[in-house]
Design an enzyme around this catalytic site. Structure first.
Site, PDB file in Angstrom:
ATOM      1  N   GLY A  78      37.359  41.752  34.207  1.00 52.00           N
ATOM      2  CA  GLY A  78      36.946  42.758  35.186  1.00 52.00           C
ATOM      3  C   GLY A  78      35.460  42.943  35.378  1.00 52.00           C
ATOM      4  N   PRO A 105      37.595  37.175  31.096  1.00 55.09           N
ATOM      5  CA  PRO A 105      36.779  37.168  32.319  1.00 55.09           C
ATOM      6  C   PRO A 105      37.211  36.070  33.278  1.00 55.09           C
ATOM      7  CG  PRO A 105      35.570  36.152  30.498  1.00 55.09           C
ATOM      8  CD  PRO A 105      36.882  36.625  29.925  1.00 55.09           C
ATOM      9  N   ARG A 112      39.109  37.250  51.479  1.00 60.57           N
ATOM     10  CA  ARG A 112      38.686  38.475  50.804  1.00 60.57           C
ATOM     11  C   ARG A 112      38.127  39.527  51.763  1.00 60.57           C
ATOM     12  NH1 ARG A 112      35.323  38.979  47.208  1.00 60.57           N
ATOM     13  NH2 ARG A 112      36.474  40.451  45.910  1.00 60.57           N
ATOM     14  N   CYS A 128      43.729  32.264  64.326  1.00 60.74           N
ATOM     15  CA  CYS A 128      44.123  32.994  65.519  1.00 60.74           C
ATOM     16  C   CYS A 128      44.417  34.440  65.133  1.00 60.74           C
ATOM     17  CB  CYS A 128      45.351  32.311  66.088  1.00 60.74           C
ATOM     18  SG  CYS A 128      45.570  32.733  67.788  1.00 60.74           S
TER      19      CYS A 128
HETATM   20  N1  LLP Z   1      43.146  39.745  33.016  1.00 61.99           N
HETATM   21  C1  LLP Z   1      44.116  40.286  33.770  1.00 61.99           C
HETATM   22  C2  LLP Z   1      45.335  40.747  33.136  1.00 61.99           C
HETATM   23  C3  LLP Z   1      43.946  40.386  35.163  1.00 61.99           C
HETATM   24  O1  LLP Z   1      44.908  40.943  35.895  1.00 61.99           O
HETATM   25  C4  LLP Z   1      42.763  39.908  35.757  1.00 61.99           C
HETATM   26  C5  LLP Z   1      42.568  39.985  37.215  1.00 61.99           C
HETATM   27  C6  LLP Z   1      41.783  39.334  34.925  1.00 61.99           C
HETATM   28  C7  LLP Z   1      42.004  39.275  33.556  1.00 61.99           C
HETATM   29  C8  LLP Z   1      40.489  38.793  35.463  1.00 61.99           C
HETATM   30  O2  LLP Z   1      39.736  39.766  36.075  1.00 61.99           O
HETATM   31  P1  LLP Z   1      38.259  39.408  36.604  1.00 61.99           P
HETATM   32  O3  LLP Z   1      37.382  39.146  35.394  1.00 61.99           O
HETATM   33  O4  LLP Z   1      38.365  38.200  37.442  1.00 61.99           O
HETATM   34  O5  LLP Z   1      37.849  40.604  37.359  1.00 61.99           O
HETATM   35  N2  LLP Z   1      41.976  38.992  44.117  1.00 61.99           N
HETATM   36  C9  LLP Z   1      41.067  40.065  43.745  1.00 61.99           C
HETATM   37  C10 LLP Z   1      40.947  40.190  42.244  1.00 61.99           C
HETATM   38  C11 LLP Z   1      42.276  40.395  41.562  1.00 61.99           C
HETATM   39  C12 LLP Z   1      42.134  40.482  40.070  1.00 61.99           C
HETATM   40  C13 LLP Z   1      43.472  40.409  39.421  1.00 61.99           C
HETATM   41  N3  LLP Z   1      43.457  40.428  37.999  1.00 61.99           N
HETATM   42  C14 LLP Z   1      39.712  39.803  44.392  1.00 61.99           C
HETATM   43  O6  LLP Z   1      39.573  38.816  45.099  1.00 61.99           O
HETATM   44  O7  LLP Z   1      38.788  40.596  44.220  1.00 61.99           O
END
Ligand code: LLP
Length: 432
Positions: free
Chosen positions: A249, A292, A331, A362
């Site tokens: 996150g 991450p 996005r 489209c």
């Molecule tokens: N661990 C779990 C359980 C998760 O659900 C996620 C992301 C991560 C790790 C990795 O999170 P990150 O470090 O990438 O923030 N499609 C959305 C983001 C969805 C994230 C889903 N889960 C976007 O394009 O912003």
């Protein structure tokens, strides 16, 4: 000058990524094109695992969340750095298997895994399965018994922290499709059941509080909530939880205003909290996992497009249309996400106008962004959209029967293709 540190301008006035001329890349591979800088991926992984070593005595693992960007070459790179992988479907797991990824370093996620997925995960021997709900626990028990295996599991917990507000808040957050709720007692009841299961071994607890988060406080608070639950399990069930997975996150810079904290600071602060809480609660230090995704893949990537139409609508806006759009980067249409863009063949020039970059689908909402400062762009120019390494290729589609772009990695001044551009025959390959 650019949002990502690996971008620069060469003597021809062209944008470079990892030292490679982006205009040359488009001549060699065509557009739209995803370009990933291997060194940025490797450096980010190293910063996370080096900090885990420095601040948490090496008692942890970094699991790259492959939903951000997955292909076999990415899995090979993560494996070569000695890090682990978070997969969230049989497809991501299969990619890792085919890339020869060490299975013991994989955590398998998903709020609604199918039997096929669980059976495959048990068969290939993933390091742990993050169980999301009680029916999954029961199904996994049956599958493990049938296969005469004893998979390690974690439980996904809803820690009740909402990090998606300006100041994070602790809320009920029962309304989430992910994981077991703490405040209703659901999580504790599930743990009570799992500690008596013969065919699975409850090894750890997991939480993930959201994505693109800049504050460290909600991560610290999540760690506190989880450790107090681990202490309750110890005192009431006499059962020691050995693993604590704090999810991913961490926010990245998409536009100049974004100000992410260095990963090192995050790991230092969270490690301090975990150590202090364990000392005061009388717990052994758990093995710590982080996941991450965006922060590893995002800043490493750019997308290159060729400009087609330029449409000036007086007193309203100027549309610059490119040969990709929501099919390779959904996005903006999904989340209104902001990006920074550069005319790659005029990267040394001032950004002289504000435009809307539109895609070719489209659909009116098919935009890369609005009000984007940009050099004057005309038909035939190359546009680079920055920090697109995460959740672009992985969320791409064939909408309008567009072919998915190729993915190229750059490293040491050289480029290599790691995912081929789809052909027209790929578009109809499953049609009968
Ligand atoms: N661990 C779990 C359980 C998760 O659900 C996620 C992301 C991560 C790790 C990795 O999170 P990150 O470090 O990438 O923030 N499609 C959305 C983001 C969805 C994230 C889903 N889960 C976007 O394009 O912003």
């Amino acid at each position: 000058m650019f949002v990502s540190e690996n971008l620069s301008v060469n003597s021809a006035g062209h944008l470079t990524v990892g030292g490679v001329d982006t205009v040359e890349l488009t001549k060699e591979y065509g557009t739209p094109l995803y370009v990933m800088d291997e060194q940025v991926v490797r450096n980010s992984l190293r910063r996370f695992h080096d900090s885990m070593n420095k601040y948490y005595g090496g008692m942890g693992e970094v699991h790259y969340a492959s939903k951000a960007f997955s292909c076999m070459e990415m899995c090979r790179i993560v494996a070569s750095e000695g890090d682990g992988l978070d997969v969230v479907s049989i497809g991501e797991l299969y990619t890792a298997v085919k890339a020869g990824f060490p299975m013991e370093k994989i955590g398998f996620h998903g709020n609604n895994k199918t039997d096929e997925e669980l059976e495959y995960a048990v068969k290939v021997g993933v390091g742990h399965i993050i169980v999301d709900n009680i029916s999954e626990l029961h199904r996994l028990e049956r599958i493990a018994e049938k296969k005469n295996a004893q998979p390690r599991i974690m439980f996904r917990i809803k820690p009740g922290i909402d990090a998606h507000t300006h100041d994070f808040v602790k809320t009920g957050q029962i309304d989430s499709k992910f994981g077991f709720a703490l405040e209703t007692g659901e999580a504790f009841e599930a743990v009570k059941e799992a500690v008596n299961c013969k065919n699975v071994r409850l090894f750890g607890l997991h939480c993930h509080i959201g994505s693109q988060i800049f504050d460290i406080a909600p991560f610290e608070e999540a760690a506190r909530v989880m450790l107090s639950f681990i202490a309750k399990i110890k005192s009431e069930l006499n059962y020691e939880i050995e693993g604590l997975n704090l999810g991913g996150g961490f926010g990245i810079r998409y536009v100049a205003e974004n100000d992410p904290k260095p990963f090192e600071v995050y790991l230092e602060k969270v490690s301090e909290v975990v150590k202090a809480e364990c000392a005061s609660l009388g717990l052994k230090l758990p093995k710590m996992f982080i996941e991450p995704g965006r922060s590893i893949a995002g800043p490493a990537g750019i997308t290159l497009y060729t400009v087609g139409a330029r449409k000036e609508i007086p007193n309203i806006r100027t549309y610059i249309s490119v040969d990709g759009g929501m099919a390779d980067n959904p996005r903006y249409i999904l989340y209104g996400s902001e990006y920074d863009a550069v005319v790659a063949n005029k990267a040394g020039e001032e950004k002289s106008e504000k435009v809307t970059i539109a895609g070719k689908c489209c659909e009116s909402g098919d935009l890369i962004g609005e009000n984007m400062p940009l050099q004057h762009a005309d038909s035939g120019d190359i546009i680079a959209v920055c920090a697109t390494g995460a959740y672009n290729y992985s969320m791409s589609s064939n909408y309008n029967r567009l072919q998915k772009p190729a993915v190229v990695f750059v490293n040491d001044g050289k480029s290599r293709i790691v995912v081929k551009r789809e052909t027209l025959d790929d578009i109809i390959r499953n049609d009968i």
